[in-house]
Design an enzyme around this catalytic site. Sequence first.
Site, mmCIF file in Angstrom:
data_model
loop_
_atom_site.group_PDB
_atom_site.id
_atom_site.type_symbol
_atom_site.label_atom_id
_atom_site.label_comp_id
_atom_site.label_asym_id
_atom_site.label_seq_id
_atom_site.Cartn_x
_atom_site.Cartn_y
_atom_site.Cartn_z
ATOM 1 N N ASP A 222 0.809 -1.217 0.000
ATOM 2 C CA ASP A 222 0.000 0.000 0.000
ATOM 3 C C ASP A 222 0.846 1.273 0.000
ATOM 4 O O ASP A 222 1.651 1.489 0.908
ATOM 5 C CB ASP A 222 -0.902 0.028 1.235
ATOM 6 C CG ASP A 222 -1.839 -1.165 1.312
ATOM 7 O OD1 ASP A 222 -3.061 -0.949 1.308
ATOM 8 O OD2 ASP A 222 -1.346 -2.303 1.394
ATOM 9 N N GLU B 227 -4.283 2.258 -3.381
ATOM 10 C CA GLU B 227 -5.578 2.712 -2.868
ATOM 11 C C GLU B 227 -5.467 3.794 -1.799
ATOM 12 O O GLU B 227 -6.457 4.437 -1.483
ATOM 13 C CB GLU B 227 -6.379 1.515 -2.327
ATOM 14 C CG GLU B 227 -5.894 0.956 -1.017
ATOM 15 C CD GLU B 227 -7.013 0.870 0.012
ATOM 16 O OE1 GLU B 227 -8.169 1.137 -0.332
ATOM 17 O OE2 GLU B 227 -6.702 0.560 1.161
ATOM 18 N N ASN B 228 -4.270 4.016 -1.262
ATOM 19 C CA ASN B 228 -4.066 5.099 -0.294
ATOM 20 C C ASN B 228 -3.105 6.162 -0.818
ATOM 21 O O ASN B 228 -2.573 6.958 -0.056
ATOM 22 C CB ASN B 228 -3.503 4.538 1.018
ATOM 23 C CG ASN B 228 -4.432 3.570 1.712
ATOM 24 O OD1 ASN B 228 -4.048 2.442 1.999
ATOM 25 N ND2 ASN B 228 -5.653 3.990 1.973
ATOM 26 N N ASN C 290 -10.421 -1.137 -0.405
ATOM 27 C CA ASN C 290 -11.689 -0.636 0.126
ATOM 28 C C ASN C 290 -11.846 0.876 -0.017
ATOM 29 O O ASN C 290 -12.946 1.412 0.067
ATOM 30 C CB ASN C 290 -11.858 -1.045 1.593
ATOM 31 C CG ASN C 290 -10.742 -0.542 2.471
ATOM 32 O OD1 ASN C 290 -9.558 -0.828 2.220
ATOM 33 N ND2 ASN C 290 -11.075 0.181 3.520
ATOM 34 N N HIS C 291 -10.725 1.606 -0.258
ATOM 35 C CA HIS C 291 -10.811 3.050 -0.494
ATOM 36 C C HIS C 291 -10.767 3.387 -1.988
ATOM 37 O O HIS C 291 -10.480 4.532 -2.368
ATOM 38 C CB HIS C 291 -9.662 3.775 0.213
ATOM 39 C CG HIS C 291 -9.734 3.726 1.706
ATOM 40 N ND1 HIS C 291 -10.870 4.050 2.412
ATOM 41 C CD2 HIS C 291 -8.802 3.381 2.643
ATOM 42 C CE1 HIS C 291 -10.648 3.914 3.705
ATOM 43 N NE2 HIS C 291 -9.402 3.504 3.873
ATOM 44 N N HIS D 295 -7.004 -7.921 -0.645
ATOM 45 C CA HIS D 295 -7.051 -6.759 0.234
ATOM 46 C C HIS D 295 -7.977 -7.088 1.404
ATOM 47 O O HIS D 295 -9.204 -6.958 1.316
ATOM 48 C CB HIS D 295 -7.575 -5.551 -0.556
ATOM 49 C CG HIS D 295 -7.271 -4.245 0.089
ATOM 50 N ND1 HIS D 295 -6.023 -3.658 0.036
ATOM 51 C CD2 HIS D 295 -8.043 -3.400 0.815
ATOM 52 C CE1 HIS D 295 -6.048 -2.501 0.685
ATOM 53 N NE2 HIS D 295 -7.264 -2.327 1.171
ATOM 54 N N HIS E 111 -3.586 -4.197 2.884
ATOM 55 C CA HIS E 111 -4.592 -3.542 3.718
ATOM 56 C C HIS E 111 -4.127 -3.253 5.137
ATOM 57 O O HIS E 111 -4.434 -2.202 5.678
ATOM 58 C CB HIS E 111 -5.906 -4.329 3.777
ATOM 59 C CG HIS E 111 -6.972 -3.668 4.613
ATOM 60 N ND1 HIS E 111 -7.508 -2.445 4.292
ATOM 61 C CD2 HIS E 111 -7.584 -4.049 5.765
ATOM 62 C CE1 HIS E 111 -8.423 -2.114 5.205
ATOM 63 N NE2 HIS E 111 -8.474 -3.053 6.112
#
Length: 258
Positions: free
Chosen positions: A8, A39-40, A67-68, A148, A173
């Site tokens: 990540d 995703e971050n 999830n983001h 994830h 994650h």
Amino acid sequence: MKILFLGDIVGKAGRDIIFHYLPIIKDREKIDLTIANGENSAHGKGITRKIYDRLKENGVDVITLGNHAYSKKEIVEYVDECKDLVFPYNYDNDLKKEPRICVVNDLSICVCNILGSAFMAQNAFDQYRSMNEILADYKADLYFVDLHAEATAEKLLFANYYEDRLVAVCGTHTHIQTADERLIGGCAYITDVGMNGVYDSIIGRDIEEMKAMVIEKKKTRFTVATGPAIFCGVIIEIDEKTKRAVDIKRLQFRPHYE
């Protein structure tokens, strides 16, 4: 064949540490394909078109999410243009979410992003049903999964169940690199690849803000920490004849303090 997978990426510090180490590792290790979880990457939550382009320009071939994935609404507008952006296949919404199939050394590799179900904030379709759909509908020589998910046992069970059909299951994650890299049959596995982001943080977030939110029950913003970053990833080696993983090696470079 060698695949480099980067954990990540959290905020600017995470992007910068990737840009620093990536050309060095790709040259030294003779990497054939680079995948990163982004995703971050935009201020700690989601991804933007500008950041997607920068990651691509700096040598990342495929970018997975989590999830983001939809935290920055603008990215939905560019889905068709961002061909190498992989959204979670089992995210519970109506948007089109397909794995990315790329060709490396004459072998097709299906890169998948799947959400776990235990302790996750959002609803997700069953990961086994979703993986079975991918295997049936998207034909490829190799299947690489960014799983994830929060729970260790959930990730490990998934890898053991699909060990004969997948070449790699890399967990993301939790942002903390685990020391359990292994081969499960011919499937490379690690519970969590780790984080590319500020080392002195709470998984990338500002420590003082987290104290205020959790202990003092204050309403806070999602503030990304500042400071030197840690680099985390894995290199997976695949036998192109057998189409099975033969090695997985962890990478972790911590910041050096004066």
